[in-house]
Write a protein that holds these residues in place. Structure first.
Motif, short mmCIF file in Angstrom:
data_model
loop_
_atom_site.label_atom_id
_atom_site.label_comp_id
_atom_site.label_asym_id
_atom_site.label_seq_id
_atom_site.Cartn_x
_atom_site.Cartn_y
_atom_site.Cartn_z
N LEU A 63 0.79 -1.37 0.01
CA LEU A 63 -0.17 0.12 -0.03
C LEU A 63 1.03 1.20 0.13
O LEU A 63 0.27 2.45 0.16
N ASP A 64 2.16 0.99 -0.36
CA ASP A 64 3.12 2.18 -0.29
C ASP A 64 2.83 3.51 -0.97
O ASP A 64 2.79 4.47 -0.49
N GLY A 65 2.25 3.09 -2.20
CA GLY A 65 2.23 4.22 -3.21
C GLY A 65 0.70 4.85 -2.74
O GLY A 65 0.62 6.22 -2.55
N LEU A 66 -0.36 4.32 -2.20
CA LEU A 66 -1.47 5.09 -1.72
C LEU A 66 -1.08 5.73 -0.44
O LEU A 66 -1.41 6.99 -0.26
N LEU A 67 -0.23 5.18 0.66
CA LEU A 67 -0.31 5.75 1.92
C LEU A 67 0.57 6.93 1.78
O LEU A 67 0.79 7.84 2.68
N LYS A 68 1.66 6.96 0.92
CA LYS A 68 2.66 7.76 0.74
C LYS A 68 2.33 9.04 -0.01
O LYS A 68 2.55 10.21 0.49
N ASN A 69 1.58 8.97 -1.17
CA ASN A 69 1.25 10.13 -1.91
C ASN A 69 -0.27 10.43 -2.24
O ASN A 69 -0.51 11.28 -2.58
N ASN A 70 -0.86 9.36 -2.21
CA ASN A 70 -2.46 9.48 -2.86
C ASN A 70 -3.54 9.55 -1.96
O ASN A 70 -4.49 9.75 -2.57
N ALA A 71 -3.33 9.45 -0.83
CA ALA A 71 -4.43 9.75 0.01
C ALA A 71 -4.21 10.54 1.09
O ALA A 71 -4.26 10.26 2.41
N PRO A 72 -3.90 11.88 0.94
CA PRO A 72 -3.57 12.73 1.80
C PRO A 72 -4.74 13.03 3.11
O PRO A 72 -4.36 13.40 3.93
N GLN A 73 -5.93 12.74 2.76
CA GLN A 73 -6.82 13.03 3.71
C GLN A 73 -7.44 11.67 4.42
O GLN A 73 -8.36 11.90 5.44
N LEU A 74 -6.62 10.77 4.48
CA LEU A 74 -6.77 9.43 5.12
C LEU A 74 -6.86 9.53 6.53
O LEU A 74 -5.83 9.88 7.20
N ARG A 75 -7.78 9.21 7.37
CA ARG A 75 -7.96 9.55 8.84
C ARG A 75 -8.43 7.95 9.44
O ARG A 75 -7.93 8.00 10.71
N SER A 76 -8.99 6.97 8.56
CA SER A 76 -9.29 5.86 9.23
C SER A 76 -8.53 4.67 8.21
O SER A 76 -9.00 4.55 7.19
N PHE A 77 -7.68 3.84 9.01
CA PHE A 77 -7.05 3.00 8.24
C PHE A 77 -7.01 1.58 8.95
O PHE A 77 -6.75 1.42 9.96
N LEU A 78 -7.65 0.44 8.35
CA LEU A 78 -8.05 -0.92 8.75
C LEU A 78 -7.48 -1.96 8.05
O LEU A 78 -7.61 -1.75 6.94
N SER A 79 -6.75 -2.63 8.50
CA SER A 79 -6.20 -3.84 7.87
C SER A 79 -5.98 -5.24 8.30
O SER A 79 -5.93 -5.33 9.31
N THR A 80 -6.25 -6.14 7.50
CA THR A 80 -6.15 -7.66 7.95
C THR A 80 -5.02 -8.35 7.16
O THR A 80 -5.43 -8.44 5.78
N ASP A 81 -4.05 -9.01 7.75
CA ASP A 81 -2.96 -9.73 6.97
C ASP A 81 -2.28 -8.89 5.66
O ASP A 81 -2.04 -9.64 4.72
N ILE A 82 -2.24 -7.50 5.69
CA ILE A 82 -1.80 -6.78 4.73
C ILE A 82 -0.27 -6.38 5.39
O ILE A 82 -0.28 -5.63 6.39
#
Length: 220
Positions: A63-82
């Motif tokens: 998820l590096d591309g999304l977390l690094k540059n592509n989702a600047p307003q992300l406030r809730s992140f949930l993951s299972t086995d990622i």
């Protein structure tokens, strides 16, 4: 399914996104997510429904591309086995991480604490790790989370103790949950360690100026 993903939603306007399925379907979805801007995305939940990872899959589950540059307003992140690059975690209000297998985990306690430091407004933190996975910790490593309203820790009693000791300034009205587990091939955890965990929680709710205990759950 990958061919249909661009037609289902418009990345510029998506605020909430849930991705779940098999390894191959998750990989296809993540390739699309990592390659497009999601400036309105606030909530993301990525759930590996079937635990069938291989070393080759792990390198593709990024998820590096999304977390690094592509989702600047992300406030809730949930993951299972990622797999998570903890250095990219920042400015979250809700963080939930669940791993059912320790085969490919390599992060240490300081990685998690450093990520939490970058989330000073965090309100809900949950981390569930397999009991066979042990995080090395340092007595000097801690993080202040004064906005926390819910804390859930799952794994070995040592892991639960590590986080209860490392997360400080938890509001007395916060809901705490410790789910103690241990490998079947190993004997149950020492009663001394379990008692130490209970005492740690007791010290938190007995602090001067603390209001009455609202919610507490401990399972073993």
């Amino acid at each position: 399914k990958q061919a249909y993903i661009p037609r289902v939603y418009e990345p510029l306007y998506v605020r909430s996104l849930i991705v779940e399925g098999s390894v191959e379907n998750i990989i296809r979805a993540l390739e699309v997510l990592n390659g497009q801007q999601h400036p309105s995305l606030v909530y993301l939940d990525v759930d590996m429904r079937v635990l069938e990872q291989s070393p080759h899959d792990i390198h593709r589950l990024s998820l590096d591309g999304l977390l690094k540059n592509n989702a600047p307003q992300l406030r809730s992140f949930l993951s299972t086995d990622i797999p998570i690059n903890w250095t990219l975690i920042r400015q979250l209000r809700v963080l939930s991480v669940n791993y059912r297998s320790a085969d490919y985990l390599s992060f240490v306690f300081e990685d998690v604490i450093s990520a939490l430091v970058r989330c000073p407004l965090l309100e809900d933190f949950s981390i569930m790790l397999p009991p066979s996975y042990h995080l090395t910790d340092s007595a000097e490593t801690s993080v202040s989370l004064p906005r926390l309203v819910k804390l859930s820790i799952g794994g070995s009693v040592e892991l639960c103790m590590t986080f209860m000791r490392g997360i400080i300034d938890i509001p007395s009205v916060a809901r705490l949950r410790a789910s103690i587990d241990y490998p079947r091939e190993r004997p149950p955890p020492s009663p001394t360690l379990s008692k130490a965990l209970y005492e740690r929680i007791g010290a938190h709710i007995s602090q001067r100026g603390a209001s009455e205990l609202r919610s507490l759950a401990i399972s073993a």
